[in-house]
Design a protein around this motif. Structure first.
Motif, PDB file in Angstrom:
ATOM      1  N   TYR A   1       0.876  -1.180   0.000  1.00 34.85           N
ATOM      2  CA  TYR A   1       0.000   0.000   0.000  1.00 34.85           C
ATOM      3  C   TYR A   1       0.905   1.219   0.000  1.00 34.85           C
ATOM      4  O   TYR A   1       1.795   1.354   0.841  1.00 34.85           O
ATOM      5  CB  TYR A   1      -0.896   0.010   1.243  1.00 34.85           C
ATOM      6  CG  TYR A   1      -1.829   1.192   1.260  1.00 34.85           C
ATOM      7  CD1 TYR A   1      -2.961   1.224   0.455  1.00 34.85           C
ATOM      8  CD2 TYR A   1      -1.561   2.294   2.049  1.00 34.85           C
ATOM      9  CE1 TYR A   1      -3.806   2.311   0.455  1.00 34.85           C
ATOM     10  CE2 TYR A   1      -2.410   3.391   2.052  1.00 34.85           C
ATOM     11  CZ  TYR A   1      -3.528   3.392   1.252  1.00 34.85           C
ATOM     12  OH  TYR A   1      -4.364   4.467   1.235  1.00 34.85           O
ATOM     13  N   LEU A   2       0.729   2.097  -0.953  1.00 32.40           N
ATOM     14  CA  LEU A   2       1.570   3.280  -1.081  1.00 32.40           C
ATOM     15  C   LEU A   2       0.825   4.516  -0.617  1.00 32.40           C
ATOM     16  O   LEU A   2      -0.352   4.685  -0.905  1.00 32.40           O
ATOM     17  CB  LEU A   2       1.991   3.475  -2.545  1.00 32.40           C
ATOM     18  CG  LEU A   2       2.783   2.333  -3.165  1.00 32.40           C
ATOM     19  CD1 LEU A   2       3.029   2.615  -4.642  1.00 32.40           C
ATOM     20  CD2 LEU A   2       4.085   2.127  -2.435  1.00 32.40           C
ATOM     21  N   LEU A   3       1.527   5.368   0.097  1.00 31.01           N
ATOM     22  CA  LEU A   3       0.994   6.661   0.495  1.00 31.01           C
ATOM     23  C   LEU A   3       1.777   7.730  -0.253  1.00 31.01           C
ATOM     24  O   LEU A   3       3.004   7.729  -0.238  1.00 31.01           O
ATOM     25  CB  LEU A   3       1.166   6.881   2.004  1.00 31.01           C
ATOM     26  CG  LEU A   3       0.420   5.934   2.917  1.00 31.01           C
ATOM     27  CD1 LEU A   3       0.835   6.171   4.359  1.00 31.01           C
ATOM     28  CD2 LEU A   3      -1.074   6.115   2.764  1.00 31.01           C
ATOM     29  N   LYS A   4       1.071   8.631  -0.876  1.00 29.57           N
ATOM     30  CA  LYS A   4       1.735   9.713  -1.590  1.00 29.57           C
ATOM     31  C   LYS A   4       2.150  10.787  -0.592  1.00 29.57           C
ATOM     32  O   LYS A   4       1.318  11.354   0.114  1.00 29.57           O
ATOM     33  CB  LYS A   4       0.795  10.306  -2.642  1.00 29.57           C
ATOM     34  CG  LYS A   4       1.437  11.400  -3.450  1.00 29.57           C
ATOM     35  CD  LYS A   4       0.487  11.933  -4.496  1.00 29.57           C
ATOM     36  CE  LYS A   4       1.147  13.022  -5.303  1.00 29.57           C
ATOM     37  NZ  LYS A   4       0.222  13.589  -6.289  1.00 29.57           N
ATOM     38  N   ASP A   5       3.426  11.056  -0.516  1.00 34.54           N
ATOM     39  CA  ASP A   5       3.937  12.093   0.381  1.00 34.54           C
ATOM     40  C   ASP A   5       3.854  13.428  -0.342  1.00 34.54           C
ATOM     41  O   ASP A   5       4.611  13.695  -1.259  1.00 34.54           O
ATOM     42  CB  ASP A   5       5.375  11.780   0.767  1.00 34.54           C
ATOM     43  CG  ASP A   5       5.940  12.796   1.742  1.00 34.54           C
ATOM     44  OD1 ASP A   5       5.219  13.741   2.121  1.00 34.54           O
ATOM     45  OD2 ASP A   5       7.111  12.650   2.121  1.00 34.54           O
ATOM     46  N   THR A   6       2.913  14.248   0.081  1.00 38.01           N
ATOM     47  CA  THR A   6       2.762  15.567  -0.526  1.00 38.01           C
ATOM     48  C   THR A   6       3.208  16.662   0.431  1.00 38.01           C
ATOM     49  O   THR A   6       2.824  17.809   0.290  1.00 38.01           O
ATOM     50  CB  THR A   6       1.305  15.806  -0.956  1.00 38.01           C
ATOM     51  OG1 THR A   6       0.464  15.635   0.188  1.00 38.01           O
ATOM     52  CG2 THR A   6       0.880  14.849  -2.047  1.00 38.01           C
ATOM     53  N   GLY A   7       4.017  16.300   1.415  1.00 37.01           N
ATOM     54  CA  GLY A   7       4.590  17.274   2.314  1.00 37.01           C
ATOM     55  C   GLY A   7       3.785  17.594   3.549  1.00 37.01           C
ATOM     56  O   GLY A   7       4.168  18.454   4.316  1.00 37.01           O
ATOM     57  N   GLN A   8       2.677  16.904   3.733  1.00 41.75           N
ATOM     58  CA  GLN A   8       1.869  17.216   4.912  1.00 41.75           C
ATOM     59  C   GLN A   8       2.557  16.711   6.167  1.00 41.75           C
ATOM     60  O   GLN A   8       3.179  15.672   6.189  1.00 41.75           O
ATOM     61  CB  GLN A   8       0.452  16.668   4.781  1.00 41.75           C
ATOM     62  CG  GLN A   8       0.340  15.168   4.772  1.00 41.75           C
ATOM     63  CD  GLN A   8       0.469  14.551   3.393  1.00 41.75           C
ATOM     64  OE1 GLN A   8       1.147  15.071   2.533  1.00 41.75           O
ATOM     65  NE2 GLN A   8      -0.169  13.426   3.196  1.00 41.75           N
TER      66      GLN A   8
ATOM     67  N   LEU B   1       4.498  12.313   8.553  1.00 44.11           N
ATOM     68  CA  LEU B   1       5.577  11.869   9.434  1.00 44.11           C
ATOM     69  C   LEU B   1       5.008  11.117  10.630  1.00 44.11           C
ATOM     70  O   LEU B   1       5.532  10.070  11.022  1.00 44.11           O
ATOM     71  CB  LEU B   1       6.405  13.065   9.905  1.00 44.11           C
ATOM     72  CG  LEU B   1       7.560  12.735  10.844  1.00 44.11           C
ATOM     73  CD1 LEU B   1       8.571  11.816  10.178  1.00 44.11           C
ATOM     74  CD2 LEU B   1       8.236  14.016  11.313  1.00 44.11           C
ATOM     75  N   ALA B   2       3.922  11.632  11.193  1.00 46.26           N
ATOM     76  CA  ALA B   2       3.289  10.946  12.323  1.00 46.26           C
ATOM     77  C   ALA B   2       2.810   9.561  11.899  1.00 46.26           C
ATOM     78  O   ALA B   2       2.963   8.581  12.645  1.00 46.26           O
ATOM     79  CB  ALA B   2       2.135  11.771  12.857  1.00 46.26           C
ATOM     80  N   ALA B   3       2.225   9.449  10.720  1.00 44.38           N
ATOM     81  CA  ALA B   3       1.764   8.144  10.226  1.00 44.38           C
ATOM     82  C   ALA B   3       2.941   7.192  10.057  1.00 44.38           C
ATOM     83  O   ALA B   3       2.844   6.001  10.385  1.00 44.38           O
ATOM     84  CB  ALA B   3       1.021   8.316   8.905  1.00 44.38           C
ATOM     85  N   ARG B   4       4.045   7.684   9.573  1.00 44.91           N
ATOM     86  CA  ARG B   4       5.228   6.850   9.368  1.00 44.91           C
ATOM     87  C   ARG B   4       5.706   6.243  10.694  1.00 44.91           C
ATOM     88  O   ARG B   4       6.035   5.070  10.773  1.00 44.91           O
ATOM     89  CB  ARG B   4       6.339   7.682   8.725  1.00 44.91           C
ATOM     90  CG  ARG B   4       7.674   6.993   8.622  1.00 44.91           C
ATOM     91  CD  ARG B   4       7.576   5.763   7.705  1.00 44.91           C
ATOM     92  NE  ARG B   4       8.795   5.026   7.689  1.00 44.91           N
ATOM     93  CZ  ARG B   4       9.068   3.963   8.453  1.00 44.91           C
ATOM     94  NH1 ARG B   4       8.171   3.517   9.310  1.00 44.91           N
ATOM     95  NH2 ARG B   4      10.199   3.338   8.366  1.00 44.91           N
ATOM     96  N   TYR B   5       5.736   7.054  11.731  1.00 46.38           N
ATOM     97  CA  TYR B   5       6.167   6.548  13.037  1.00 46.38           C
ATOM     98  C   TYR B   5       5.150   5.577  13.625  1.00 46.38           C
ATOM     99  O   TYR B   5       5.513   4.581  14.237  1.00 46.38           O
ATOM    100  CB  TYR B   5       6.444   7.696  14.005  1.00 46.38           C
ATOM    101  CG  TYR B   5       7.823   8.268  13.780  1.00 46.38           C
ATOM    102  CD1 TYR B   5       8.948   7.626  14.277  1.00 46.38           C
ATOM    103  CD2 TYR B   5       7.989   9.419  13.047  1.00 46.38           C
ATOM    104  CE1 TYR B   5      10.209   8.130  14.060  1.00 46.38           C
ATOM    105  CE2 TYR B   5       9.262   9.936  12.818  1.00 46.38           C
ATOM    106  CZ  TYR B   5      10.366   9.285  13.325  1.00 46.38           C
ATOM    107  OH  TYR B   5      11.611   9.777  13.094  1.00 46.38           O
ATOM    108  N   ARG B   6       3.872   5.864  13.452  1.00 46.11           N
ATOM    109  CA  ARG B   6       2.854   4.963  13.991  1.00 46.11           C
ATOM    110  C   ARG B   6       2.860   3.613  13.285  1.00 46.11           C
ATOM    111  O   ARG B   6       2.502   2.591  13.863  1.00 46.11           O
ATOM    112  CB  ARG B   6       1.479   5.604  13.879  1.00 46.11           C
ATOM    113  CG  ARG B   6       1.292   6.727  14.858  1.00 46.11           C
ATOM    114  CD  ARG B   6      -0.078   7.319  14.758  1.00 46.11           C
ATOM    115  NE  ARG B   6      -0.207   8.422  15.689  1.00 46.11           N
ATOM    116  CZ  ARG B   6      -1.039   9.420  15.541  1.00 46.11           C
ATOM    117  NH1 ARG B   6      -1.849   9.462  14.498  1.00 46.11           N
ATOM    118  NH2 ARG B   6      -1.087  10.388  16.415  1.00 46.11           N
ATOM    119  N   LEU B   7       3.239   3.604  12.018  1.00 46.87           N
ATOM    120  CA  LEU B   7       3.250   2.360  11.250  1.00 46.87           C
ATOM    121  C   LEU B   7       4.620   1.672  11.253  1.00 46.87           C
ATOM    122  O   LEU B   7       4.794   0.651  10.601  1.00 46.87           O
ATOM    123  CB  LEU B   7       2.824   2.646   9.800  1.00 46.87           C
ATOM    124  CG  LEU B   7       1.389   3.122   9.630  1.00 46.87           C
ATOM    125  CD1 LEU B   7       1.144   3.574   8.186  1.00 46.87           C
ATOM    126  CD2 LEU B   7       0.410   2.042  10.024  1.00 46.87           C
TER     127      LEU B   7
END
Length: 104
Positions: A77-84, A88-94
């Motif tokens: 599953y890919l998340l598009k990083d658009t700078g929001q 970053l919070a999602a990255r740490y939680r996952l």
């Protein structure tokens, strides 16, 4: 709706309008944008229509939680990083997430 007849009007305008830098000017002192529409993919629509002040509004008492869904199947599953900032919070939680169907 954000009213501009308030003491912090200029700050609100800074947050809700696009930043434009002169093409021939000096580079900005940093690359951080405080512009909310760009960072959160919002659309700010200004209006000079005074009748908007009479519209009944409901005050939010909790942070809004937009709904969404994931469609399709696959191993990634890919998340598009658009700078929001929340990315970053999602990255740490996952960070410790392990797919139970994944072979190691």
């Amino acid at each position: 709706m954000v009213r501009l007849d308030q003491p912090y009007r200029n700050y609100v305008v800074d947050l809700l309008t696009p930043q434009h830098y002169p093409k021939d000017g000096e580079a900005p002192y940093d690359d951080v944008s405080w512009e909310l529409p760009a960072n959160y993919h919002l659309q700010a629509i200004p209006t000079a229509d005074a009748s908007i002040r009479g519209v009944a509004l409901t005050r939010l008492t909790d942070a809004p939680h937009p709904t969404g869904r994931v469609r399709g199947t696959g191993p990634v599953y890919l998340l598009k990083d658009t700078g929001q900032e929340s990315f970053l919070a999602a990255r740490y939680r996952l960070a410790d997430f392990r797919n139970s169907s994944r072979r190691t």
